[in-house]
Design a protein around this motif. Structure first.
Motif, PDB file in Angstrom:
ATOM      1  N   THR A  75       0.850  -1.183   0.000  1.00 58.12           N
ATOM      2  CA  THR A  75       0.000   0.000   0.000  1.00 58.12           C
ATOM      3  C   THR A  75       0.890   1.239   0.000  1.00 58.12           C
ATOM      4  O   THR A  75       2.079   1.150   0.312  1.00 58.12           O
ATOM      5  CB  THR A  75      -0.932   0.010   1.234  1.00 58.12           C
ATOM      6  N   VAL A  76       0.338   2.358  -0.395  1.00 58.25           N
ATOM      7  CA  VAL A  76       1.078   3.617  -0.375  1.00 58.25           C
ATOM      8  C   VAL A  76       0.267   4.653   0.395  1.00 58.25           C
ATOM      9  O   VAL A  76      -0.965   4.569   0.422  1.00 58.25           O
ATOM     10  CB  VAL A  76       1.359   4.128  -1.806  1.00 58.25           C
ATOM     11  N   PRO A  77       0.943   5.610   1.061  1.00 59.50           N
ATOM     12  CA  PRO A  77       2.393   5.796   1.153  1.00 59.50           C
ATOM     13  C   PRO A  77       3.055   4.655   1.942  1.00 59.50           C
ATOM     14  O   PRO A  77       2.448   4.101   2.847  1.00 59.50           O
ATOM     15  CB  PRO A  77       2.539   7.119   1.918  1.00 59.50           C
ATOM     16  N   ALA A 168      -7.424   4.764   0.718  1.00 58.93           N
ATOM     17  CA  ALA A 168      -6.066   5.053   0.261  1.00 58.93           C
ATOM     18  C   ALA A 168      -5.987   5.288  -1.244  1.00 58.93           C
ATOM     19  O   ALA A 168      -5.073   5.946  -1.732  1.00 58.93           O
ATOM     20  CB  ALA A 168      -5.122   3.915   0.655  1.00 58.93           C
ATOM     21  N   ALA A 169      -6.942   4.756  -1.991  1.00 62.72           N
ATOM     22  CA  ALA A 169      -7.004   4.954  -3.443  1.00 62.72           C
ATOM     23  C   ALA A 169      -8.475   4.925  -3.850  1.00 62.72           C
ATOM     24  O   ALA A 169      -9.299   4.341  -3.135  1.00 62.72           O
ATOM     25  CB  ALA A 169      -6.225   3.864  -4.181  1.00 62.72           C
ATOM     26  N   PRO A 170      -8.830   5.563  -4.956  1.00 63.13           N
ATOM     27  CA  PRO A 170     -10.227   5.528  -5.403  1.00 63.13           C
ATOM     28  C   PRO A 170     -10.775   4.108  -5.520  1.00 63.13           C
ATOM     29  O   PRO A 170     -11.924   3.850  -5.174  1.00 63.13           O
ATOM     30  CB  PRO A 170     -10.170   6.230  -6.762  1.00 63.13           C
ATOM     31  N   VAL A 171      -9.948   3.208  -6.011  1.00 62.81           N
ATOM     32  CA  VAL A 171     -10.315   1.792  -6.070  1.00 62.81           C
ATOM     33  C   VAL A 171      -9.281   1.012  -5.269  1.00 62.81           C
ATOM     34  O   VAL A 171      -8.088   1.037  -5.586  1.00 62.81           O
ATOM     35  CB  VAL A 171     -10.354   1.269  -7.519  1.00 62.81           C
ATOM     36  N   MET A 172      -9.717   0.364  -4.198  1.00 64.26           N
ATOM     37  CA  MET A 172      -8.814  -0.380  -3.326  1.00 64.26           C
ATOM     38  C   MET A 172      -9.231  -1.845  -3.279  1.00 64.26           C
ATOM     39  O   MET A 172     -10.374  -2.173  -2.976  1.00 64.26           O
ATOM     40  CB  MET A 172      -8.821   0.200  -1.913  1.00 64.26           C
ATOM     41  N   VAL A 199      -8.937  -0.496 -15.094  1.00 61.98           N
ATOM     42  CA  VAL A 199      -9.151   0.225 -13.840  1.00 61.98           C
ATOM     43  C   VAL A 199      -7.838   0.313 -13.079  1.00 61.98           C
ATOM     44  O   VAL A 199      -7.201  -0.710 -12.801  1.00 61.98           O
ATOM     45  CB  VAL A 199     -10.205  -0.484 -12.961  1.00 61.98           C
ATOM     46  N   ARG A 200      -7.428   1.521 -12.740  1.00 62.62           N
ATOM     47  CA  ARG A 200      -6.254   1.699 -11.900  1.00 62.62           C
ATOM     48  C   ARG A 200      -6.677   1.507 -10.453  1.00 62.62           C
ATOM     49  O   ARG A 200      -7.665   2.077 -10.006  1.00 62.62           O
ATOM     50  CB  ARG A 200      -5.651   3.090 -12.087  1.00 62.62           C
ATOM     51  N   ILE A 230     -14.605   1.114  -3.490  1.00 62.42           N
ATOM     52  CA  ILE A 230     -14.542   2.218  -4.444  1.00 62.42           C
ATOM     53  C   ILE A 230     -14.972   3.489  -3.720  1.00 62.42           C
ATOM     54  O   ILE A 230     -16.054   3.544  -3.136  1.00 62.42           O
ATOM     55  CB  ILE A 230     -15.437   1.970  -5.670  1.00 62.42           C
ATOM     56  N   ASN A 231     -14.097   4.483  -3.749  1.00 62.39           N
ATOM     57  CA  ASN A 231     -14.348   5.743  -3.028  1.00 62.39           C
ATOM     58  C   ASN A 231     -14.682   5.499  -1.564  1.00 62.39           C
ATOM     59  O   ASN A 231     -15.542   6.154  -0.976  1.00 62.39           O
ATOM     60  CB  ASN A 231     -15.473   6.542  -3.699  1.00 62.39           C
TER      61      ASN A 231
END
Length: 258
Positions: A75-77, A168-172, A199-200, A230-231
């Protein structure tokens, strides 16, 4: 010292392999699409200026997947502190303050160790490598710093961490393994669907963190993995995603715009 943005794997190998044994290296893995990285970028750059004795490297996890996999970035960061080819500390999550605390902790321990230790025989230095046969420094047997015992995470703290991870991201995608090496067929199929639909997505390997693995079952009220968000909203597992795509071929775009 300013942050060095890694542009090639050869540059990364050269910078880490030529580092003196007493130099503290800081690695920061990020992506341009993960919202928490926006704040982390600013904080990381500021910390680099305030700590000239540390070498700060910045790595785009998407562009340099081999380096990310070498350090098992899920995962990021994501921050890694290295000294003498040994990983001293790893920090994942959206709060840069956790990284600041880890950096201060490592620097204080290193300072104390230096002032009290006796001279040790020199040893050959093995540069870090991004080849598939290499192992990350964390797997070396010698450990130069003993990390303090981690406190047990409270239910409230875990719940807050899960909120951060799901956003953490729009799609996780919470999966078993990584997109390049899924550890179950359901995770492999979900990754394939996301890629087929261009999909990113961010991902989290639940096999690396049992607290997240168990806590997410309650958090999402869903007992199995993979799980897709998602979101920040739970969408379901593999079967639900398939059904949603059958009902709406533009499901991902619709969910992202909702």
């Amino acid at each position: 010292m300013s942050v060095i943005e890694i542009s090639t794997e050869d540059q990364f190998s050269e910078l880490t392999g030529s580092a003196p044994s007493d130099l503290l290296l800081s690695l920061y893995f990020h992506t341009p699409w993960a919202a928490p990285c926006i704040k982390a970028n600013e904080v990381y750059a500021k910390i680099a200026v305030e700590n000239p004795s540390v070498k700060f490297l910045s790595i785009n996890a998407d562009d340099h997947a081999d380096i990310s996999e070498l350090f098992e970035v899920s995962t990021v960061p994501y921050f890694v502190l290295i000294k003498d080819d040994t990983i001293l500390k790893e920090v994942s999550g959206a709060d840069p303050n956790d990284f600041i605390e880890a950096l201060n902790q490592v620097q204080n321990v290193s300072s104390t160790s230096t002032s009290t230790s006796t001279t040790q025989p020199s040893k050959p230095q093995a540069p870090l490598s991004t080849s598939s046969s290499s192992q990350p420094p964390a797997q070396q047997q010698s450990q130069t710093v003993e990390e303090p015992e981690e406190k047990e995470e409270s239910p409230e703290a875990l719940n807050e961490r899960l909120k951060q991870l799901t956003n953490a991201a729009p799609v996780m995608l919470f999966m078993k393994g990584t997109p390049s090496a899924p550890q179950c067929g359901f995770s492999r199929q979900t990754v394939a669907i996301l890629r087929e639909n261009q999909v990113r997505f961010g991902f989290f390997d639940i096999l690396k963190d049992d607290s997240v693995r168990q806590g997410l079952k309650t958090f999402s009220d869903w007992p199995t993995f993979p799980q897709l968000y998602i979101n920040g909203e739970f969408q379901g597992g593999l079967d639900i995603i398939k059904e949603n795509l059958e009902d709406d071929p533009q499901f991902f775009q619709t969910a992202l715009e909702a």
